[in-house]
Design an enzyme around this catalytic site. Sequence first.
Site, PDB file in Angstrom:
ATOM      1  N   CYS A   2      88.765  27.339  29.836  1.00  0.00           N
ATOM      2  CA  CYS A   2      87.769  26.381  29.376  1.00  0.00           C
ATOM      3  C   CYS A   2      86.649  26.390  30.394  1.00  0.00           C
ATOM      4  O   CYS A   2      86.771  26.964  31.469  1.00  0.00           O
ATOM      5  CB  CYS A   2      88.352  24.974  29.322  1.00  0.00           C
ATOM      6  N   GLY A  28      84.838  29.248  26.373  1.00  0.00           N
ATOM      7  CA  GLY A  28      85.537  28.583  25.278  1.00  0.00           C
ATOM      8  C   GLY A  28      84.620  28.370  24.105  1.00  0.00           C
ATOM      9  O   GLY A  28      83.520  27.846  24.270  1.00  0.00           O
ATOM     10  N   ASN A 102      89.912  22.334  33.229  1.00  0.00           N
ATOM     11  CA  ASN A 102      90.147  23.756  32.968  1.00  0.00           C
ATOM     12  C   ASN A 102      91.400  24.163  33.728  1.00  0.00           C
ATOM     13  O   ASN A 102      91.495  23.901  34.921  1.00  0.00           O
ATOM     14  CB  ASN A 102      88.941  24.584  33.453  1.00  0.00           C
ATOM     15  N   GLY A 103      92.324  24.782  33.020  1.00  0.00           N
ATOM     16  CA  GLY A 103      93.547  25.225  33.680  1.00  0.00           C
ATOM     17  C   GLY A 103      94.747  24.951  32.804  1.00  0.00           C
ATOM     18  O   GLY A 103      94.608  24.590  31.630  1.00  0.00           O
ATOM     19  N   TYR A 244      87.757  39.888  33.655  1.00  0.00           N
ATOM     20  CA  TYR A 244      87.255  39.705  32.289  1.00  0.00           C
ATOM     21  C   TYR A 244      86.559  38.379  32.054  1.00  0.00           C
ATOM     22  O   TYR A 244      85.527  38.309  31.392  1.00  0.00           O
ATOM     23  CB  TYR A 244      88.425  39.819  31.296  1.00  0.00           C
TER      24      TYR A 244
HETATM   25  P1  AMP Z   1      93.465  44.216  22.857  1.00  0.00           P
HETATM   26  O1  AMP Z   1      93.961  45.280  23.801  1.00  0.00           O
HETATM   27  O2  AMP Z   1      93.210  44.687  21.464  1.00  0.00           O
HETATM   28  O3  AMP Z   1      94.400  43.016  22.848  1.00  0.00           O
HETATM   29  O4  AMP Z   1      92.065  43.673  23.361  1.00  0.00           O
HETATM   30  C1  AMP Z   1      91.629  43.812  24.662  1.00  0.00           C
HETATM   31  C2  AMP Z   1      90.209  43.379  24.754  1.00  0.00           C
HETATM   32  O5  AMP Z   1      90.105  41.965  24.573  1.00  0.00           O
HETATM   33  C3  AMP Z   1      89.643  43.691  26.124  1.00  0.00           C
HETATM   34  O6  AMP Z   1      88.735  44.722  25.995  1.00  0.00           O
HETATM   35  C4  AMP Z   1      88.978  42.420  26.600  1.00  0.00           C
HETATM   36  O7  AMP Z   1      87.566  42.600  26.596  1.00  0.00           O
HETATM   37  C5  AMP Z   1      89.363  41.365  25.629  1.00  0.00           C
HETATM   38  N1  AMP Z   1      90.258  40.373  26.272  1.00  0.00           N
HETATM   39  C6  AMP Z   1      91.049  40.507  27.348  1.00  0.00           C
HETATM   40  N2  AMP Z   1      91.725  39.374  27.608  1.00  0.00           N
HETATM   41  C7  AMP Z   1      91.367  38.483  26.694  1.00  0.00           C
HETATM   42  C8  AMP Z   1      91.708  37.126  26.448  1.00  0.00           C
HETATM   43  N3  AMP Z   1      92.575  36.467  27.224  1.00  0.00           N
HETATM   44  N4  AMP Z   1      91.132  36.511  25.379  1.00  0.00           N
HETATM   45  C9  AMP Z   1      90.258  37.156  24.589  1.00  0.00           C
HETATM   46  N5  AMP Z   1      89.899  38.444  24.785  1.00  0.00           N
HETATM   47  C10 AMP Z   1      90.439  39.112  25.813  1.00  0.00           C
END
Ligand code: AMP
Length: 470
Positions: A2, A28, A102-103, A244
Amino acid sequence: MCGIVGIMDAGGVSFPLYYALYALQHRGQESAGISTFDGTKLCKHKAEGLVADVFTPGILQGLIGTVGVGHVRYPTTGANVPENIQPFNFLFREHAFSIAHNGNLVNTVALRKEYEEKGQIFCTTTDTEVIASIIVDQLANSANIEDAIRICMEKLQGSYAAVVMLDGVLYAFRDPLGIKPLCIGKTREGYMFASESVAIDALNGTLMRDVAPGELVRIDHEGLHSTQIAIAERRAHCVFEFIYFARADSIIDGSLVYDVRRRIGGKLFEEAPADAETVCPVPDSGTAYAIGYSQKSRVPFMESLMKNRYMGRTFIMPTQKERENAVRIKLNPIRKHLEGKSVVLVDDSIVRGTTSRRIIEMMRDFGAREIHARIGSPAIKAPCYLGVDMPTRKELIAASLTEEEVREQITATTLHHISIKELIEAIGINEENLCTGCLTGCYPVKIEGEVANPCRVRFTKSTFQSHLEV
Ligand code: AMP
């Protein structure tokens, strides 16, 4: 995951809170909310949706006052239902209390049970309401917010960065390990707290410093005051914020996220150079990594996937076929850049593996000869319990497969994840001060059924020190 913000500024806070939340939108997208204090009462508005959809100029004009808190939500604890939208607002005796958090706590169930047995009632299924309940319960006994937060922090286990508004005064506190980010900024006529420094930039403010792990900071009309409530033997900053989650232009715990990602990109080349003609990011999460790879390798950076920036959450995909096609609408490959080429494809992480596989298949359809996948995160092998939405081991592709097996699944020509050692070097923070739970399966706090390496935390009795210019 968040985003939180708290601002006290003599010039008014509703529009600044809105702009700050806008800058934190990536943290978020489920809901957004703002609470302000107009001198006697709370003014509040919150709803499901993006910041721009939740607020109108008219709504913001109604959020009167020179102090307020805001929140954007990506649910990790508690379902995505209207009552879980933050900030949470409470009236207690003569006091107005708002909290944004957040957390993710790991002892929510036990704490909730303890307080329910005392007669406390809850309106939501979130850990944030548990934090609020403990503080308010302690306020009833101590009538001193500093002691109330101190006792609350002694009870909480897990990650928390929180902002609290009690009547016209703002407080921020961060868990003793500093798992989630939180920083302090100077605004034109006041001060602010925010999850990331980009929110301070958005207001033309100045980043002063991070809230220290275990620290409680107060902003009132006299300025900034601080007290170190908890002292831990080490820190546990979340590596996934750098990989990320945070925006590349944020400075988190002393490191510019863009630099970290660029350094990782360079190290990806050093660890696993590929014989390729271009370096292409998966936009936008892979861009800084790809630039780092290109700079180190001198292989030209060439965007071969263009992202449609307007594909929001409301994008309608009624059939499975259309859903499968969605990746084509979100990312369009440039045939001329791919045809007959050997390409290094750089992304931040592979979680389930579905995104990489679809992108690689699409690039092949557009003529790419070889696709060398380079990933800015080490293999993700374990779930996160501390605030990042990470699936179970069963869903994590690297939890049970080797790198070669993952390569086969995503159909890349070659695949390399950055090593944990190089990731840590790129972040520039010692390994013992980082949380690498999702990479190693060893967590910095005790979690039932998991391996942990918890550290000792000492709670102090210190009182607020004034820091007019910290
Ligand atoms: P996938 O391997 O299809 O699950 O998607 C991985 C991609 O989702 C990566 O390229 C990231 O940019 C993105 N990603 C990584 N972690 C998250 C997360 N916790 N929530 C949403 N997107 C994520």
